[in-house]
Design a protein around this motif. Structure first.
Motif, PDB file in Angstrom:
ATOM      1  N   SER A  49      -8.117  -1.062   0.650  1.00  0.00           N
ATOM      2  CA  SER A  49      -6.718  -1.126   1.072  1.00  0.00           C
ATOM      3  C   SER A  49      -6.603  -1.650   2.506  1.00  0.00           C
ATOM      4  O   SER A  49      -7.609  -1.961   3.136  1.00  0.00           O
ATOM      5  CB  SER A  49      -6.084   0.265   0.923  1.00  0.00           C
ATOM      6  OG  SER A  49      -4.719   0.136   0.596  1.00  0.00           O
ATOM      7  N   GLY A  50      -5.390  -1.722   3.007  1.00  0.00           N
ATOM      8  CA  GLY A  50      -5.156  -2.342   4.308  1.00  0.00           C
ATOM      9  C   GLY A  50      -5.020  -1.338   5.443  1.00  0.00           C
ATOM     10  O   GLY A  50      -4.940  -0.127   5.225  1.00  0.00           O
ATOM     11  N   TYR A  83       1.586  -5.540   9.276  1.00  0.00           N
ATOM     12  CA  TYR A  83       2.044  -5.317   7.901  1.00  0.00           C
ATOM     13  C   TYR A  83       2.415  -6.682   7.316  1.00  0.00           C
ATOM     14  O   TYR A  83       3.557  -7.134   7.452  1.00  0.00           O
ATOM     15  CB  TYR A  83       3.265  -4.403   7.885  1.00  0.00           C
ATOM     16  CG  TYR A  83       2.985  -2.960   8.202  1.00  0.00           C
ATOM     17  CD1 TYR A  83       2.600  -2.072   7.196  1.00  0.00           C
ATOM     18  CD2 TYR A  83       3.112  -2.469   9.498  1.00  0.00           C
ATOM     19  CE1 TYR A  83       2.339  -0.744   7.480  1.00  0.00           C
ATOM     20  CE2 TYR A  83       2.858  -1.135   9.792  1.00  0.00           C
ATOM     21  CZ  TYR A  83       2.471  -0.286   8.778  1.00  0.00           C
ATOM     22  OH  TYR A  83       2.225   1.034   9.063  1.00  0.00           O
ATOM     23  N   MET A  95       2.599  -7.943   4.107  1.00  0.00           N
ATOM     24  CA  MET A  95       3.457  -8.114   2.937  1.00  0.00           C
ATOM     25  C   MET A  95       4.947  -7.917   3.229  1.00  0.00           C
ATOM     26  O   MET A  95       5.800  -8.540   2.612  1.00  0.00           O
ATOM     27  CB  MET A  95       3.027  -7.163   1.827  1.00  0.00           C
ATOM     28  CG  MET A  95       3.810  -7.333   0.558  1.00  0.00           C
ATOM     29  SD  MET A  95       3.148  -6.387  -0.793  1.00  0.00           S
ATOM     30  CE  MET A  95       2.010  -7.558  -1.507  1.00  0.00           C
ATOM     31  N   THR A  96       5.237  -7.053   4.203  1.00  0.00           N
ATOM     32  CA  THR A  96       6.645  -6.733   4.447  1.00  0.00           C
ATOM     33  C   THR A  96       7.236  -7.490   5.636  1.00  0.00           C
ATOM     34  O   THR A  96       8.302  -7.128   6.134  1.00  0.00           O
ATOM     35  CB  THR A  96       6.822  -5.214   4.647  1.00  0.00           C
ATOM     36  OG1 THR A  96       5.871  -4.764   5.614  1.00  0.00           O
ATOM     37  CG2 THR A  96       6.634  -4.475   3.349  1.00  0.00           C
ATOM     38  N   GLY A 146      -2.509  -0.815   7.545  1.00  0.00           N
ATOM     39  CA  GLY A 146      -1.239  -0.086   7.587  1.00  0.00           C
ATOM     40  C   GLY A 146      -1.219   1.032   6.573  1.00  0.00           C
ATOM     41  O   GLY A 146      -0.844   2.172   6.879  1.00  0.00           O
ATOM     42  N   ASP A 147      -1.659   0.733   5.364  1.00  0.00           N
ATOM     43  CA  ASP A 147      -1.647   1.721   4.286  1.00  0.00           C
ATOM     44  C   ASP A 147      -2.587   2.888   4.582  1.00  0.00           C
ATOM     45  O   ASP A 147      -2.231   4.050   4.412  1.00  0.00           O
ATOM     46  CB  ASP A 147      -2.068   1.028   2.982  1.00  0.00           C
ATOM     47  CG  ASP A 147      -2.079   1.979   1.817  1.00  0.00           C
ATOM     48  OD1 ASP A 147      -0.980   2.360   1.371  1.00  0.00           O
ATOM     49  OD2 ASP A 147      -3.163   2.348   1.358  1.00  0.00           O
ATOM     50  N   GLY A 183       0.566  -3.085  -0.155  1.00  0.00           N
ATOM     51  CA  GLY A 183       0.361  -4.149   0.825  1.00  0.00           C
ATOM     52  C   GLY A 183      -0.388  -5.303   0.198  1.00  0.00           C
ATOM     53  O   GLY A 183      -0.765  -5.256  -0.975  1.00  0.00           O
ATOM     54  N   CYS A 184      -0.635  -6.352   0.999  1.00  0.00           N
ATOM     55  CA  CYS A 184      -1.344  -7.522   0.455  1.00  0.00           C
ATOM     56  C   CYS A 184      -2.722  -7.115  -0.041  1.00  0.00           C
ATOM     57  O   CYS A 184      -3.153  -7.533  -1.123  1.00  0.00           O
ATOM     58  CB  CYS A 184      -1.469  -8.598   1.531  1.00  0.00           C
ATOM     59  SG  CYS A 184       0.118  -9.255   2.071  1.00  0.00           S
ATOM     60  N   HIS A 214       2.321   4.113  -1.455  1.00  0.00           N
ATOM     61  CA  HIS A 214       1.972   3.788  -0.066  1.00  0.00           C
ATOM     62  C   HIS A 214       1.243   4.952   0.630  1.00  0.00           C
ATOM     63  O   HIS A 214       1.761   6.059   0.706  1.00  0.00           O
ATOM     64  CB  HIS A 214       3.253   3.442   0.695  1.00  0.00           C
ATOM     65  CG  HIS A 214       3.012   2.695   1.953  1.00  0.00           C
ATOM     66  ND1 HIS A 214       4.028   2.329   2.795  1.00  0.00           N
ATOM     67  CD2 HIS A 214       1.885   2.234   2.520  1.00  0.00           C
ATOM     68  CE1 HIS A 214       3.529   1.678   3.834  1.00  0.00           C
ATOM     69  NE2 HIS A 214       2.227   1.610   3.680  1.00  0.00           N
TER      70      HIS A 214
END
Ligand code: SF4
Length: 269
Positions: free
Chosen positions: A97-98, A130, A132-133, A100-101, A56-57, A74
């Motif tokens: 980390s983010g 999310y 990045m996606t 979502g991850d 992710g970002c 992930h």
């Protein structure tokens, strides 16, 4: 002749990876800046520090830091970090980390590492989607918020990350926004120096894939929102820190408990 001066934080960054990929107005830059200052002020030995990120970002953080850093698959940052810590208990291990991850695909890893009180620090950048996606609904997306997969508004109950961390057994739990840079840096320092599973949540702007669907099209709009809607409430019961119209921030948990390693030595004799 131009004199090239070294920036005091240069040694923490891999200059060959800069410029970074983050969008203008993203909260990640100021959060990373806080983290670098926290490392500096704690005088952490960079040769004995490992940073682990998932995808992710926020996951890009690991690649920008000039220490032993790992960009893992992930949702697998925490088991990777646990393995590092068990293999070499002398090193400091930080997961950066983010939402979502760490709390969707990585959710089970999070709760069990907290339950075991593995001696690692987890910094979670929570931007409610999310990024990045493409800005899909994530496990922290607030009720009613619009994302690319909930164009009429989210109707799923979101996770309160601090509540999850506290209920799972984390010994240090704090939440700030990307606006609270000094308090965030101090919390990061406390978390880094804490023995056991420490957790810092940072609510952050993502103007590109979250803000522009939710009436905050720039990073500045989001910062104004944080300024007007954050309330500092240290030591409040984590069960009472759900994010709604207000964002409760502060340090909620700071307790002592034997770590996974100490329990292993004590019980596993
Ligand atoms: S998509 Fe969002 S989280 Fe990712 S870099 Fe851009 S603003 Fe930041």
């Amino acid at each position: 002749m131009i004199e090239i001066k070294e920036h005091p934080l240069d040694k923490y960054l891999r200059a060959d990876r800069i410029p970074h990929i983050w969008c203008p107005g993203c909260g990640l830059g100021s959060i990373l800046n806080c983290f670098l200052h926290a490392l500096k002020e704690c005088k952490i030995d960079l040769d004995n520090l490992a940073i682990v990120s998932g995808i992710g970002c926020t996951g890009r953080v690991a690649g920008y830091l000039n220490v032993d850093s790992y960009h893992t698959t992930h949702g697998r940052a925490i088991p990777f970090a646990t393995g590092l810590k068990l293999a070499n208990p002398k090193i400091k291990v930080v997961v950066f980390s983010g939402d979502g991850d760490l709390f969707a695909i990585g959710g089970n890893h999070f709760i069990h590492a907290a339950r075991r009180n593995v001696d690692i620090t987890v910094i979670c950048v929570n931007n409610y989607n999310y990024g990045m996606t493409g800005g899909q609904l994530g496990p922290t997306t607030p009720i009613g918020a619009k994302t690319t997969t909930t164009p009429y508004g989210n109707f799923e109950h979101p996770f309160n990350l601090c509540k999850v961390a506290a209920a799972s057994g984390a010994v240090y739990v704090a939440r700030w926004t990307a606006l609270h840079v000094r308090r965030l840096k101090e919390s990061m320092k406390e978390a880094l120096m804490k023995k056991g599973f420490s957790f810092v949540e940072v609510i952050a702007s993502c103007p590109t894939t979250y803000g522009r669907y939710n009436k905050m099209p720039t990073g500045l709009d989001t910062m104004k929102y944080y300024k007007e809607n954050s309330i500092i409430m240290h030591s409040i019961d984590p069960n009472k820190t759900d994010i709604d119209d207000r964002i409760i921030v502060g340090k909620f948990v700071d307790i002592e408990k034997p770590t996974f390693d100490e329990m292993l030595k004590k019980v596993g004799k």
